[in-house]
Design a protein around this motif. Structure first.
Motif, short mmCIF file in Angstrom:
data_model
loop_
_atom_site.label_atom_id
_atom_site.label_comp_id
_atom_site.label_asym_id
_atom_site.label_seq_id
_atom_site.Cartn_x
_atom_site.Cartn_y
_atom_site.Cartn_z
N SER A 43 2.10 -32.26 7.80
CA SER A 43 2.29 -32.00 6.50
C SER A 43 3.65 -31.56 6.09
N ILE A 44 3.99 -31.91 4.90
CA ILE A 44 5.25 -31.40 4.40
C ILE A 44 5.08 -30.11 3.69
N CYS A 45 5.93 -29.13 3.95
CA CYS A 45 5.92 -27.59 3.51
C CYS A 45 5.84 -27.78 1.96
N GLY A 46 5.01 -26.95 1.39
CA GLY A 46 4.90 -26.79 -0.08
C GLY A 46 5.77 -25.75 -0.87
N PHE A 47 6.64 -25.25 -0.11
CA PHE A 47 7.52 -24.23 -0.69
C PHE A 47 9.14 -25.00 -1.31
N CYS A 48 9.98 -24.93 -0.59
CA CYS A 48 11.01 -25.32 -1.06
C CYS A 48 11.42 -26.96 -0.84
N LEU A 54 5.39 -29.61 8.77
CA LEU A 54 4.87 -28.74 9.81
C LEU A 54 3.49 -29.24 10.29
N LYS A 55 3.21 -29.11 11.75
CA LYS A 55 2.35 -29.72 12.38
C LYS A 55 1.18 -28.63 12.32
N ILE A 56 -0.12 -29.02 11.63
CA ILE A 56 -1.15 -28.01 11.43
C ILE A 56 -2.15 -28.38 12.40
N HIS A 57 -2.47 -27.26 13.26
CA HIS A 57 -3.17 -27.41 14.36
C HIS A 57 -4.71 -27.44 13.83
N LEU A 58 -5.62 -28.04 14.13
CA LEU A 58 -6.98 -28.25 13.67
C LEU A 58 -8.20 -27.74 14.38
N ASN A 59 -9.01 -27.25 13.89
CA ASN A 59 -10.47 -27.08 14.98
C ASN A 59 -11.06 -28.41 14.83
N ALA A 60 -12.30 -28.25 15.66
CA ALA A 60 -13.02 -29.46 15.81
C ALA A 60 -13.54 -30.14 14.55
N GLY A 62 -11.59 -30.20 11.81
CA GLY A 62 -10.66 -30.65 10.91
C GLY A 62 -10.14 -29.76 10.13
N GLU A 63 -10.21 -28.49 10.29
CA GLU A 63 -9.84 -27.40 9.36
C GLU A 63 -8.64 -26.59 10.15
N ALA A 64 -7.63 -26.37 9.28
CA ALA A 64 -6.27 -25.49 9.87
C ALA A 64 -6.64 -24.30 10.82
N ILE A 65 -6.00 -24.27 11.80
CA ILE A 65 -6.10 -22.68 12.64
C ILE A 65 -4.80 -22.31 12.26
N ASN A 66 -3.68 -22.80 12.77
CA ASN A 66 -2.49 -22.51 12.56
C ASN A 66 -1.33 -23.55 12.44
N LEU A 67 -0.20 -23.33 12.54
CA LEU A 67 0.73 -24.31 12.51
C LEU A 67 1.99 -24.03 13.33
N SER A 68 2.80 -25.02 13.40
CA SER A 68 4.11 -25.15 14.21
C SER A 68 4.98 -26.11 13.52
N PRO A 69 6.32 -25.86 13.37
CA PRO A 69 7.21 -26.90 12.89
C PRO A 69 7.22 -28.22 13.65
N ASP A 70 7.44 -29.27 13.07
CA ASP A 70 7.23 -30.58 13.50
C ASP A 70 8.63 -31.01 14.31
N PRO A 71 8.73 -31.10 15.67
CA PRO A 71 9.94 -31.26 16.30
C PRO A 71 10.60 -32.74 15.87
N ASP A 72 9.88 -33.57 15.65
CA ASP A 72 9.93 -34.89 15.45
C ASP A 72 10.53 -35.39 14.18
N TYR A 73 10.39 -34.62 13.45
CA TYR A 73 10.70 -34.92 12.04
C TYR A 73 12.41 -35.02 11.74
#
Ligand SMILES: Nc1nc2c(c(=O)[nH]1)N[C@H]1C(S)=C(S)[C@@H](COP(=O)(O)OP(=O)(O)OC[C@H]3O[C@@H](n4cnc5c(=O)[nH]c(N)nc54)[C@H](O)[C@@H]3O)O[C@H]1N2
Ligand SMILES: Nc1nc2c(c(=O)[nH]1)N[C@H]1C(S)=C(S)[C@@H](COP(=O)(O)OP(=O)(O)OC[C@H]3O[C@@H](n4cnc5c(=O)[nH]c(N)nc54)[C@H](O)[C@@H]3O)O[C@H]1N2
Ligand code: SF4
Ligand SMILES: [Mo]
Length: 745
Positions: A43-48, A54-60, A62-73
């Motif tokens: 998902s693209i960051c919604g600030f600037c 951002l890669k959003i890590h999801l639970n079973a 489908g809801e966000a647990i935490n995130l990390s920046p996307d290395p491939d973007y």
């Protein structure tokens, strides 16, 4: 209202119901946004406006647990700034709005009500105003921080469905200058660059921009430049960016226009212009050349306060480096002569042939995550897709695509933000709808706003929180889902479309802005106009049709998934996507810039030299108000009025929690002000209490305050660029004095 029941039930019901797309399930024809399947969702960051993925890590579920920046973007290459890392925190804030709130006339308090009552109050009040005073008595102030499909739906609903004419957004406070400057010079609002230009330049000239703080990941891209570039930072303040530059140019505030004309003259005198380019691709250069006769170096030295050697040094860098890029932000856009200043930058790039090649360009960096989307599809200044309200053929064309009558599209130009505020003051505007912006904090000359608000018959605020300064003043507050709780497109600074995914449920009865606009349309009685707008992605397909054959054509995109697979897609991306139409690129390219062929979007395909005599700033310091106050971004952890970033414990720890003012040591000594002392900063309009930060980064006679505290705009002076009507937030006359007591904490 069974459609509403369905909608609310679907969003609070079992998770799986969200995973299935069931068109037509709702009376509204609204398809619920799906939560992304378990695993990760990008998902693209919604600030600037950088537009990091951002890669959003999801639970079973489908809801966000935490995130990390996307290395491939291709934008952020695995990096994110503190706001990006903390993007989920504001969603979980305890002051999230969970129901609509309506002001009780007896108690005067905002009280929870059902959506049915909220929508009835909305339409009753706005209809009464419409009946008595007409559509021009209604207005909205919106934002560059919601997805493009929502902006377009709002603009179309308000103007074509509800009969509004005068609407605007916070993009006026931010990007109006770039919009007008590009449109006049290039024929379309078209920032030409790609972020790869940060890495491919031999010289980068930053004018009124502090990317270390405001666009940290763009700055990382500059740091990845392997060409040993010169980095010139033109800013009255010695900012974090200036400290990292090879040359800091601390000009006198608001002397940029003179400086840029002076540089143009020096380049002319050195013979460092590219005549063949000027002959083939521009017009009006001879007049500009003649105009420059009045800008000898003595005048530039006197007006900017810079030594002649510095001016020669900048001219030499521009003249001798093969690839020179110019970057500007709010130090330019927020000025009394902003449009001509932006065009003076464009003129420099044109006359030296620094455009359309790698590492070059006259490049305006946008601010909010979707400032670019609002410039194209806000339906305020320009008609949807960059068309012109005043043009009959344009109105007919847009009406045909939307399947509405051309008569529904107003032919009058919309008032700008300041004219809307004045219109409330004079009684012309009686009903105001504020969406995803915090006017009562961010608008210039705040002192006036509470009084003006009293003149409104009805104020609706649509936000994630009821705690903002503006929501507190509202008659009706509508609870909105935020970034991460809905889907749609954001367009970043380099024209790259990116997708925002739904990875979290909005709390309580909060709904996406898209759903709220659909409900309002239905309640107003113009729902039929938007039958095809069944989901953000369906709306996106309509916007694609509107973009077709415009410079921003993105009709070749196959859908959200396509955008995501490609790592975002920069416009133009016409259908069929033929590389031959824009010599340099193909659909697999991840980076594209405009104007490689020297063809601009004006009727004769030539860029135009535009210029004007510089004017003194409207409120100059004097004996009573001896300081010039500059305002802007304080830290990379703070976002504007703080309604989102203040909700993160991490971000709060990374930034000052109370208002401060930066003052030069020589001024502080003279006034008996020590570091951390409490001081009062006063202007002709208001007063703010702050603690002193004594630092040589501001010049003597100048002060700097961060915009993240509401009191700052009690001080600012309302002056506006005549072309863009963007406020000049960064220059007003103030006095400062010591108060008893020191700052603790
Ligand atoms: N952390 C963080 N990042 C943000 C934002 C945020 O709120 N917080 N907001 C986003 C938005 S919407 C925007 S628009 C951008 C803004 O990004 P920037 O424009 O980079 O930030 P500002 O601090 O507003 O202003 C930039 C610089 O202009 C300088 N300046 C002031 N007057 C003059 C002048 O007369 N001439 C010149 N040459 N320079 C001058 C100021 O000293 C300041 O350092 O940031 C975006 N990014
Ligand atoms: N003195 C001074 N003033 C300035 C500036 C300056 O440099 N100096 N800069 C100006 C600039 S460039 C800008 S861009 C403005 C920014 O000024 P604002 O737009 O007023 O600031 P934000 O705090 O970003 O406000 C956005 C609001 O939208 C809400 N929101 C977030 N996401 C959503 C959503 O999805 N839906 C809904 N409905 N609401 C949502 C947030 O909770 C927040 O209340 O400030 C301007 N004001
Ligand atoms: S630089 Fe901008 S887009 Fe990237 S993570 Fe930070 S706030 Fe988000
Ligand atoms: Mo902005």
């Amino acid at each position: 209202m069974s459609a509403l029941d369905d909608l609310l039930h679907a969003r609070t019901g079992p998770m799986t119901s969200d995973l299935v797309q069931r068109p037509g399930d709702f009376g509204l024809g609204l398809v619920p946004a799906r939560l992304a399947p378990a695993g990760t969702a990008a998902s693209i960051c919604g600030f600037c406006s950088t537009g990091c993925s951002l890669k959003i890590h999801l639970n079973a579920g489908g809801e966000a647990i935490n995130l990390s920046p996307d290395p491939d973007y291709p934008v952020n290459l695995g990096m994110a700034c503190p706001k990006g890392w903390e993007a989920l925190a504001p969603l979980a804030a305890t002051d999230r709005l969970t129901t609509p709130l309506l002001r009780n006339p007896t108690s005067g308090k905002l009280e929870p009500v059902s959506w049915e009552i909220a929508l009835a109050a909305f339409t009753e009040n706005f209809r009464r105003i419409h009946r008595t005073h007409g559509g021009r008595a209604l207005s909205f102030l919106s934002t560059g921080q919601i997805v493009m499909e929502e902006m377009a739906l709002l603009g179309a609903l308000a103007k074509f469905g509800m009969g509004m004419v005068d609407v605007d957004s916070n993009t006026r406070q931010c990007m109006a200058t770039s919009h007008v400057a590009y449109k006049q010079s290039f024929g379309f609002d078209a920032p030409p660059f790609t972020y790869a230009d940060f890495e491919e330049s031999d010289a980068l000239i930053f004018i009124g921009a502090n990317p270390c703080i405001a666009h940290p990941i763009m700055w990382q891209r500059v740091m990845m430049n392997r060409r040993s570039p010169e980095i010139v930072v033109i800013d009255p303040r010695r900012t974090e960016t200036a400290l990292a530059a090879t040359l800091h140019v601390p000009l006198r505030p608001k002397s940029d226009l003179t400086l840029l004309y002076g540089l143009a003259r020096l380049l002319l005198d050195r013979g460092a212009i590219k005549q063949s380019y000027l002959d083939a691709h521009t017009e009006n250069f001879p007049a500009f050349r003649a105009f420059l006769a009045d800008f000898p170096i003595e005048r530039i030295v006197a007006d900017t306060g810079l030594p002649a050697a510095t001016l020669h040094r900048i001219a030499e860098i521009i003249a001798t480096r093969e690839r020179v890029s110019f970057w500007w932000t709010m130090g330019v856009n927020q000025s009394h002569e902003a449009t001509r200043t932006a065009q003076a930058i464009i003129n420099l790039a044109l006359m030296t042939g620094n455009i359309g090649r790698p590492g070059t360009g006259a490049n305006s960096i946008t601010g909010q995550c979707n400032a670019m989307g609002s410039r194209l599809f806000g339906n305020a200044t320009s008609l949807l897709g960059g068309y012109d309200f005043a043009n009959d053929a344009h109105r007919t064309h847009v009406a045909n695509i939307l399947g509405i009558t051309p008569a529904a599209i107003p032919s009058e130009k919309s008032w700008a933000y300041d004219q809307i505020i004045d219109g409330i003051d004079t009684g012309a505007i009686k009903g105001l709808w504020v969406i995803a912006t915090n006017t009562a904090h961010s608008w210039i000359n705040q002192k006036r706003f509470p009084e003006i608000r009293q003149k409104l018959d009805f104020l609706v605020v649509q936000d994630m929180y009821a705690t903002t300064e503006t929501a507190q003043m509202a008659d009706l507050v509508l609870p909105a889902a935020g970034w991460g709780e809905k889907e749609g497109i954001l367009i970043n600074s380099e024209r790259r479309l990116g997708v925002v995914r739904k990875v979290s449920r909005a709390p309580g009865q909060a709904l996406s802005d898209f759903a709220i606009f659909k409900l309002v349309a239905e309640a107003w009685g113009c729902g039929a106009m938007f039958r095809e707008w069944t989901s953000p992605e369906a709306a996106f397909r309509i916007l694609q049709k509107l973009s077709r054959e415009q410079p921003c054509d993105f009709s070749g995109i196959q859908g959200y998934d396509h955008i995501q697979q490609q790592g975002g897609i920069q416009w133009p991306y016409p259908a069929p996507h033929v590389a031959a139409s824009a010599s340099e690129w193909s659909s697999s390219d991840t980076h594209r810039r405009l104007f490689a062929d020297g063809k601009f979007f004006t009727p004769d395909e030539r860029a135009i030299f535009l210029f004007d005599e510089p004017r003194p700033m409207p409120e100059l310091p004097d004996a009573d108000w001896p300081f010039l106050l500059n305002t802007g971004r304080g830290t990379s952890a703070q976002w504007h009025t703080g309604s989102r970033t203040n909700k993160s414990d991490v971000l709060r720890k990374l930034a000052p929690t109370s208002l401060y003012v930066e003052i030069n040591p020589s001024d502080a000594d003279r006034l008996g002000i020590a570091h951390n002392d409490r001081v009062a900063v006063r202007s002709r309009r208001g007063e703010a209490e702050a603690f002193a930060v004594v630092t040589p980064t501001v010049q003597p006679g100048q002060l700097f305050m961060p915009m993240h505290f509401a009191a700052v705009n009690l001080l600012t002076f309302p002056s506006f660029d005549p072309h863009s009507r963007q406020p000049s937030y960064k220059a007003c006359a103030v006095a400062v004095s010591r108060l008893s007591g020191r700052h603790h904490g």
